[in-house]
Design an enzyme around this catalytic site. Structure first.
Site, PDB file in Angstrom:
ATOM      1  N   THR A 154     -14.411  19.030  13.149  1.00 58.13           N
ATOM      2  CA  THR A 154     -15.301  18.208  13.972  1.00 58.13           C
ATOM      3  C   THR A 154     -16.077  17.246  13.082  1.00 58.13           C
ATOM      4  O   THR A 154     -16.477  17.608  11.976  1.00 58.13           O
ATOM      5  CB  THR A 154     -16.295  19.139  14.707  1.00 58.13           C
ATOM      6  OG1 THR A 154     -15.534  20.190  15.301  1.00 58.13           O
ATOM      7  CG2 THR A 154     -17.064  18.426  15.789  1.00 58.13           C
ATOM      8  N   VAL A 155     -16.297  16.024  13.612  1.00 62.57           N
ATOM      9  CA  VAL A 155     -17.027  15.013  12.817  1.00 62.57           C
ATOM     10  C   VAL A 155     -18.405  14.783  13.452  1.00 62.57           C
ATOM     11  O   VAL A 155     -18.518  14.577  14.670  1.00 62.57           O
ATOM     12  CB  VAL A 155     -16.244  13.683  12.763  1.00 62.57           C
ATOM     13  CG1 VAL A 155     -16.958  12.680  11.859  1.00 62.57           C
ATOM     14  CG2 VAL A 155     -14.823  13.913  12.262  1.00 62.57           C
ATOM     15  N   ASP A 160      -0.575  11.321   6.856  1.00 61.79           N
ATOM     16  CA  ASP A 160      -0.997  11.367   8.261  1.00 61.79           C
ATOM     17  C   ASP A 160      -1.554  10.011   8.699  1.00 61.79           C
ATOM     18  O   ASP A 160      -2.638   9.942   9.282  1.00 61.79           O
ATOM     19  CB  ASP A 160      -2.031  12.491   8.444  1.00 61.79           C
ATOM     20  CG  ASP A 160      -2.157  12.922   9.905  1.00 61.79           C
ATOM     21  OD1 ASP A 160      -1.296  12.516  10.718  1.00 61.79           O
ATOM     22  OD2 ASP A 160      -3.112  13.639  10.236  1.00 61.79           O
TER      23      ASP A 160
END
Ligand SMILES: Nc1ncnc2c1ncn2[C@@H]1O[C@H](COP(=O)(O)OP(=O)(O)OP(=O)(O)O)[C@@H](O)[C@H]1O
Length: 368
Positions: free
Chosen positions: A102-103, A216
């Site tokens: 989570t950011v 990615d």
């Protein structure tokens, strides 16, 4: 007799000369040794100073360790204030979440704001390899890379402290239409974003030692700074976390829709795999469609086949995102051609990232 005296007089100066040259040789040796020693001492002192400056905060805190890299953003930071605020982060500070965690938005004061990524898994034991990788990531500085300012490692979780990118991710901009009058997503901005992201990735591939494969690349890993300049984020994370430790939709590291076909066979990440993923991002910029868009399935086609068809039939201007009102057809055609090259099924036929940068720069050389 006279001859003997002459020989003796010849012999005496030469032995004096020999003695003199021996003294000179000794002096030179001493000077060289002193010079080398002083260089070594200066290097050691400089390294110690650099190491001390590099970490402005390295303290045990709540059973973990926090390290901040020195930069103009962090130099005026009070370590206590930073750690206190970090530990007070709650759900209302969340700005996004992804496969790795989570950011959060962390505001220290009006001018100093960070994006703190809480990684889902911490390391039960202290992992020096993990920390070394993070420290190497902290050394990477480029105008098209999101800088890592520090990290926190604890037994249950880890935190990565990044610079906050005020204009969010390219994914949100394209697909949620989160752009404004001041920060539009018109054709020139898209071209600028494409080139910025290409430069960032080329820097990781060609200029970093050792070279870095991102693994990615996707629109949610391309963030926009206050100037709408593209910044590549999350580099190194796929390697740090390991494919089995992420939940990014595939067994190999990466995200479905962006992965090069050969990765499914070999499982090996390569720079050419990143080039393929970048080609997919170019298509998102051009068409406004996600790589997994249903329309591709409905038409019974795959992304690569679809792009080939568009380029061959010269339908580029009809495939363009409808929200782009004004564009130059020849520029659009050229970007489609670059995307097509990046999406070549055979990796050896794809250009390198520095080749991609060159091709994009040639599209609008005077402005970009
Ligand atoms: N430095 C940052 N500044 C501003 N927003 C950020 C920053 N880093 C991440 N975000 C926001 O948080 C979201 C989630 O980021 P995160 O990197 O965790 O996941 P992701 O990239 O969407 O997916 P994945 O983790 O699978 O790569 C991003 O899409 C972006 O909107």
């Amino acid at each position: 007799m006279l001859q003997r005296i002459q020989i003796a007089s010849l012999k005496t100066p030469s032995s004096v000369e020999m003695a003199r040259s021996a003294v000179i040789a000794l002096y030179i040796t001493i000077c060289c040794v002193a010079f080398i020693l002083s260089k070594i001492i200066i290097s050691v002192l400089l390294y110690k100073r650099w190491a001390r400056r590099r970490r402005i905060v390295e303290e045990d805190f709540c059973g973990g360790k926090m390290v901040m890299f020195r930069s103009h953003t962090t130099q005026s930071l009070s370590s206590k204030a930073f750690m206190k605020k970090t530990m007070k982060l709650t759900n209302k500070d969340i700005i996004g979440s992804g496969g790795y965690g989570t950011v959060y938005r962390l505001e220290i004061d009006e001018k100093t704001v960070f994006a703190v990524k809480r990684l889902n898994k911490g390391h039960a034991e202290r992992d020096r390899g993990f920390e070394r990788e993070l420290e190497a990531m902290g050394d990477i500085k480029h105008r098209n890379i999101v800088p890592l300012h520090g990290y926190y490692v604890a037994p249950q979780f880890n935190l990565l402290i990044y610079e906050l990118m005020p204009n969010g991710s390219l994914d949100t901009l394209i697909h949620a239409g989160k752009w404004s009058e001041e920060n539009p997503l018109d054709w020139p901005s898209r071209l600028k974003i494409a080139l910025g992201a290409a430069r960032g990735l080329a820097y990781l591939h060609h200029d970093c030692i050792p070279h870095i494969i991102h693994r990615d690349i996707k629109s949610s890993n391309i963030l926009l700074d206050h100037n709408m300049e593209a910044r590549v984020s999350d580099f190194g994370l796929a390697t740090l976390m390991g494919p089995d430790k992420t939940h990014v939709s595939t067994l190999v590291a990466g995200t479905f829709g962006y992965l090069a076909p050969e990765i499914f066979d070999t499982g090996r990440a390569t720079t050419k795999g990143d080039v393929y993923s970048f080609g997919v991002v170019l298509l998102e910029l051009l068409t406004g469609k996600r790589p997994t868009d249903e329309s591709f399935v409905e038409e019974g086609t795959k992304l690569v086949t679809w792009v080939k068809g568009v380029v061959e039939e010269k339908r580029e201007e009809h495939a363009i995102d409808t929200s782009i009102r004004c564009f130059q057809v020849d520029e659009v055609q050229k970007v489609f051609a670059v995307a097509e090259k990046c999406l070549e099924p055979d990796p050896s036929n794809r250009p390198t990232m520095s080749g991609v940068v060159k091709m994009l720069e040639e599209i609008k050389p005077q402005e970009l």
